[in-house]
Design a protein around this motif. Sequence first.
Motif, PDB file in Angstrom:
ATOM      1  N   GLY A  57       0.819  -1.196   0.000  1.00 21.36           N
ATOM      2  CA  GLY A  57       0.000   0.000   0.000  1.00 21.36           C
ATOM      3  C   GLY A  57       0.856   1.249   0.000  1.00 21.36           C
ATOM      4  O   GLY A  57       2.050   1.204  -0.254  1.00 21.36           O
ATOM      5  N   TYR A  76      -2.693   5.442   2.972  1.00 28.04           N
ATOM      6  CA  TYR A  76      -3.896   5.631   2.173  1.00 28.04           C
ATOM      7  C   TYR A  76      -4.063   4.503   1.170  1.00 28.04           C
ATOM      8  O   TYR A  76      -3.108   3.838   0.789  1.00 28.04           O
ATOM      9  CB  TYR A  76      -3.851   6.974   1.453  1.00 28.04           C
ATOM     10  CG  TYR A  76      -2.680   7.130   0.512  1.00 28.04           C
ATOM     11  CD1 TYR A  76      -2.845   6.986  -0.860  1.00 28.04           C
ATOM     12  CD2 TYR A  76      -1.410   7.426   0.985  1.00 28.04           C
ATOM     13  CE1 TYR A  76      -1.786   7.123  -1.726  1.00 28.04           C
ATOM     14  CE2 TYR A  76      -0.338   7.568   0.132  1.00 28.04           C
ATOM     15  CZ  TYR A  76      -0.522   7.412  -1.225  1.00 28.04           C
ATOM     16  OH  TYR A  76       0.532   7.542  -2.085  1.00 28.04           O
ATOM     17  N   VAL A  77      -5.317   4.327   0.768  1.00 30.19           N
ATOM     18  CA  VAL A  77      -5.676   3.358  -0.264  1.00 30.19           C
ATOM     19  C   VAL A  77      -6.656   4.043  -1.199  1.00 30.19           C
ATOM     20  O   VAL A  77      -7.649   4.621  -0.748  1.00 30.19           O
ATOM     21  CB  VAL A  77      -6.333   2.098   0.349  1.00 30.19           C
ATOM     22  CG1 VAL A  77      -6.805   1.151  -0.748  1.00 30.19           C
ATOM     23  CG2 VAL A  77      -5.390   1.401   1.309  1.00 30.19           C
ATOM     24  N   LYS A  78      -6.370   3.979  -2.486  1.00 33.24           N
ATOM     25  CA  LYS A  78      -7.303   4.543  -3.471  1.00 33.24           C
ATOM     26  C   LYS A  78      -8.313   3.478  -3.859  1.00 33.24           C
ATOM     27  O   LYS A  78      -7.956   2.345  -4.160  1.00 33.24           O
ATOM     28  CB  LYS A  78      -6.579   5.023  -4.725  1.00 33.24           C
ATOM     29  CG  LYS A  78      -7.535   5.657  -5.719  1.00 33.24           C
ATOM     30  CD  LYS A  78      -6.844   6.237  -6.922  1.00 33.24           C
ATOM     31  CE  LYS A  78      -7.890   6.933  -7.795  1.00 33.24           C
ATOM     32  NZ  LYS A  78      -7.298   7.560  -8.951  1.00 33.24           N
ATOM     33  N   GLU A  79      -9.577   3.868  -3.823  1.00 31.49           N
ATOM     34  CA  GLU A  79     -10.661   3.015  -4.292  1.00 31.49           C
ATOM     35  C   GLU A  79     -11.226   3.670  -5.547  1.00 31.49           C
ATOM     36  O   GLU A  79     -11.642   4.818  -5.503  1.00 31.49           O
ATOM     37  CB  GLU A  79     -11.733   2.885  -3.209  1.00 31.49           C
ATOM     38  CG  GLU A  79     -11.211   2.232  -1.945  1.00 31.49           C
ATOM     39  CD  GLU A  79     -12.214   2.255  -0.813  1.00 31.49           C
ATOM     40  OE1 GLU A  79     -13.385   2.631  -1.027  1.00 31.49           O
ATOM     41  OE2 GLU A  79     -11.816   1.901   0.307  1.00 31.49           O
ATOM     42  N   GLU A  80     -11.180   2.970  -6.628  1.00 28.30           N
ATOM     43  CA  GLU A  80     -11.599   3.543  -7.914  1.00 28.30           C
ATOM     44  C   GLU A  80     -13.054   3.986  -7.864  1.00 28.30           C
ATOM     45  O   GLU A  80     -13.865   3.336  -7.231  1.00 28.30           O
ATOM     46  CB  GLU A  80     -11.397   2.529  -9.037  1.00 28.30           C
ATOM     47  CG  GLU A  80      -9.942   2.203  -9.297  1.00 28.30           C
ATOM     48  CD  GLU A  80      -9.101   3.391  -9.724  1.00 28.30           C
ATOM     49  OE1 GLU A  80      -9.641   4.358 -10.305  1.00 28.30           O
ATOM     50  OE2 GLU A  80      -7.897   3.370  -9.459  1.00 28.30           O
ATOM     51  N   ASP A  82     -12.539   7.498  -7.408  1.00 29.75           N
ATOM     52  CA  ASP A  82     -12.135   8.796  -6.845  1.00 29.75           C
ATOM     53  C   ASP A  82     -12.308   8.884  -5.329  1.00 29.75           C
ATOM     54  O   ASP A  82     -12.542   9.959  -4.788  1.00 29.75           O
ATOM     55  CB  ASP A  82     -12.926   9.914  -7.521  1.00 29.75           C
ATOM     56  CG  ASP A  82     -14.435   9.689  -7.464  1.00 29.75           C
ATOM     57  OD1 ASP A  82     -14.886   8.766  -6.751  1.00 29.75           O
ATOM     58  OD2 ASP A  82     -15.166  10.430  -8.149  1.00 29.75           O
ATOM     59  N   THR A  83     -12.227   7.762  -4.645  1.00 28.84           N
ATOM     60  CA  THR A  83     -12.392   7.723  -3.195  1.00 28.84           C
ATOM     61  C   THR A  83     -11.110   7.219  -2.554  1.00 28.84           C
ATOM     62  O   THR A  83     -10.458   6.319  -3.089  1.00 28.84           O
ATOM     63  CB  THR A  83     -13.572   6.794  -2.825  1.00 28.84           C
ATOM     64  OG1 THR A  83     -14.770   7.355  -3.339  1.00 28.84           O
ATOM     65  CG2 THR A  83     -13.709   6.639  -1.318  1.00 28.84           C
ATOM     66  N   TYR A  84     -10.744   7.799  -1.414  1.00 28.23           N
ATOM     67  CA  TYR A  84      -9.549   7.388  -0.680  1.00 28.23           C
ATOM     68  C   TYR A  84      -9.889   7.074   0.764  1.00 28.23           C
ATOM     69  O   TYR A  84     -10.604   7.827   1.416  1.00 28.23           O
ATOM     70  CB  TYR A  84      -8.498   8.502  -0.682  1.00 28.23           C
ATOM     71  CG  TYR A  84      -7.781   8.656  -1.986  1.00 28.23           C
ATOM     72  CD1 TYR A  84      -6.538   8.068  -2.182  1.00 28.23           C
ATOM     73  CD2 TYR A  84      -8.332   9.400  -3.022  1.00 28.23           C
ATOM     74  CE1 TYR A  84      -5.868   8.209  -3.387  1.00 28.23           C
ATOM     75  CE2 TYR A  84      -7.669   9.552  -4.225  1.00 28.23           C
ATOM     76  CZ  TYR A  84      -6.441   8.961  -4.400  1.00 28.23           C
ATOM     77  OH  TYR A  84      -5.778   9.109  -5.589  1.00 28.23           O
ATOM     78  N   SER A  85      -9.328   5.998   1.240  1.00 30.53           N
ATOM     79  CA  SER A  85      -9.320   5.687   2.665  1.00 30.53           C
ATOM     80  C   SER A  85      -7.982   6.183   3.194  1.00 30.53           C
ATOM     81  O   SER A  85      -6.938   5.925   2.588  1.00 30.53           O
ATOM     82  CB  SER A  85      -9.444   4.172   2.855  1.00 30.53           C
ATOM     83  OG  SER A  85      -9.201   3.832   4.195  1.00 30.53           O
ATOM     84  N   TYR A 121     -12.261   9.135   3.369  1.00 27.23           N
ATOM     85  CA  TYR A 121     -12.835   8.623   4.609  1.00 27.23           C
ATOM     86  C   TYR A 121     -11.765   7.955   5.462  1.00 27.23           C
ATOM     87  O   TYR A 121     -10.685   7.616   4.986  1.00 27.23           O
ATOM     88  CB  TYR A 121     -13.999   7.668   4.333  1.00 27.23           C
ATOM     89  CG  TYR A 121     -13.608   6.312   3.801  1.00 27.23           C
ATOM     90  CD1 TYR A 121     -13.387   5.247   4.671  1.00 27.23           C
ATOM     91  CD2 TYR A 121     -13.477   6.088   2.436  1.00 27.23           C
ATOM     92  CE1 TYR A 121     -13.039   3.999   4.184  1.00 27.23           C
ATOM     93  CE2 TYR A 121     -13.139   4.850   1.954  1.00 27.23           C
ATOM     94  CZ  TYR A 121     -12.917   3.804   2.831  1.00 27.23           C
ATOM     95  OH  TYR A 121     -12.563   2.566   2.350  1.00 27.23           O
ATOM     96  N   GLN A 167     -16.774   5.368  11.197  1.00 27.70           N
ATOM     97  CA  GLN A 167     -16.319   5.839   9.892  1.00 27.70           C
ATOM     98  C   GLN A 167     -16.602   7.329   9.795  1.00 27.70           C
ATOM     99  O   GLN A 167     -17.720   7.773  10.073  1.00 27.70           O
ATOM    100  CB  GLN A 167     -17.014   5.115   8.749  1.00 27.70           C
ATOM    101  CG  GLN A 167     -16.519   5.593   7.390  1.00 27.70           C
ATOM    102  CD  GLN A 167     -17.103   4.801   6.241  1.00 27.70           C
ATOM    103  OE1 GLN A 167     -17.285   3.608   6.339  1.00 27.70           O
ATOM    104  NE2 GLN A 167     -17.386   5.486   5.147  1.00 27.70           N
TER     105      GLN A 167
END
Length: 183
Positions: A57, A76-80, A82-85, A121, A167
Motif C-alpha cells: 500500500g 492511504y488506499v485509493k478506491e476507484e 475517486d475515493t480514498y481511505s 474517509y 467511519q
Amino acid sequence: MITLQTPRLNLRPFTADDAADLLEYLSSPIPSCFAGDKVTSIEAAVAKIAKRQKDEGDYLAVCLNETGKVIGEIFYVKEEPDTYSVGWNFNAQFHGKGYASESAQAFIDYLFDKDDARRVYAYVEVDNVASQKLCERLGMRKEGHFVEFISFIKNADGTPKYEDTLQYAILKKEWQAKRDAAS
C-alpha cells in the motif's frame, strides 16, 4: 512519488534510514489496529519499510523539518474511481503537538487538489478518541458506527476481541467550503 511540505513537517516516502524511528513507534503501537504492524528489532523495521515500499500500500513518513526525524506516518488506499481511505499513526512522544492535524490537512489538500479525489474517509476505533477528534477537526463527519466490526487482537482466552469502529468522511466540495470559510 508524493512529497509534501508544511511549515513544520515533510511528508515523503519511507527509506531504509528511517528504520530506527519506525521502530520507536511500532515496537509498542497504542491503538490495537496497529498490532499487526508491530516490530521488535531494527532488522524487522528495515523489512517492514522494504515491504511497504514494494507491495503493502501507500505510506508517507511524517518527518520534522528541523531534524528529519520520522515521527509518524500517513497511509492511504485509493478506491476507484475517486475515493480514498486514509489513516495515520504517530509516535506517542509527539502526540498533542498538532503534527497529526498538520500532516493530515496537507495530505487531504493534496488528494483533493492534485489527485482529483471526490471523497476521503477514515476508520477509527471507538476507543481511539484522539483520532476521532482529529477527524472532527479536519471537518469530517461521522457516517457510521460498526458494532464488533473487526478484530486486531485476541482476548486472554484466545478468542478474537472485536472492536467497534467509526467511519468519518468528507467530500471535496465540503473540504473546499471549509477552506473558503477559513480564508
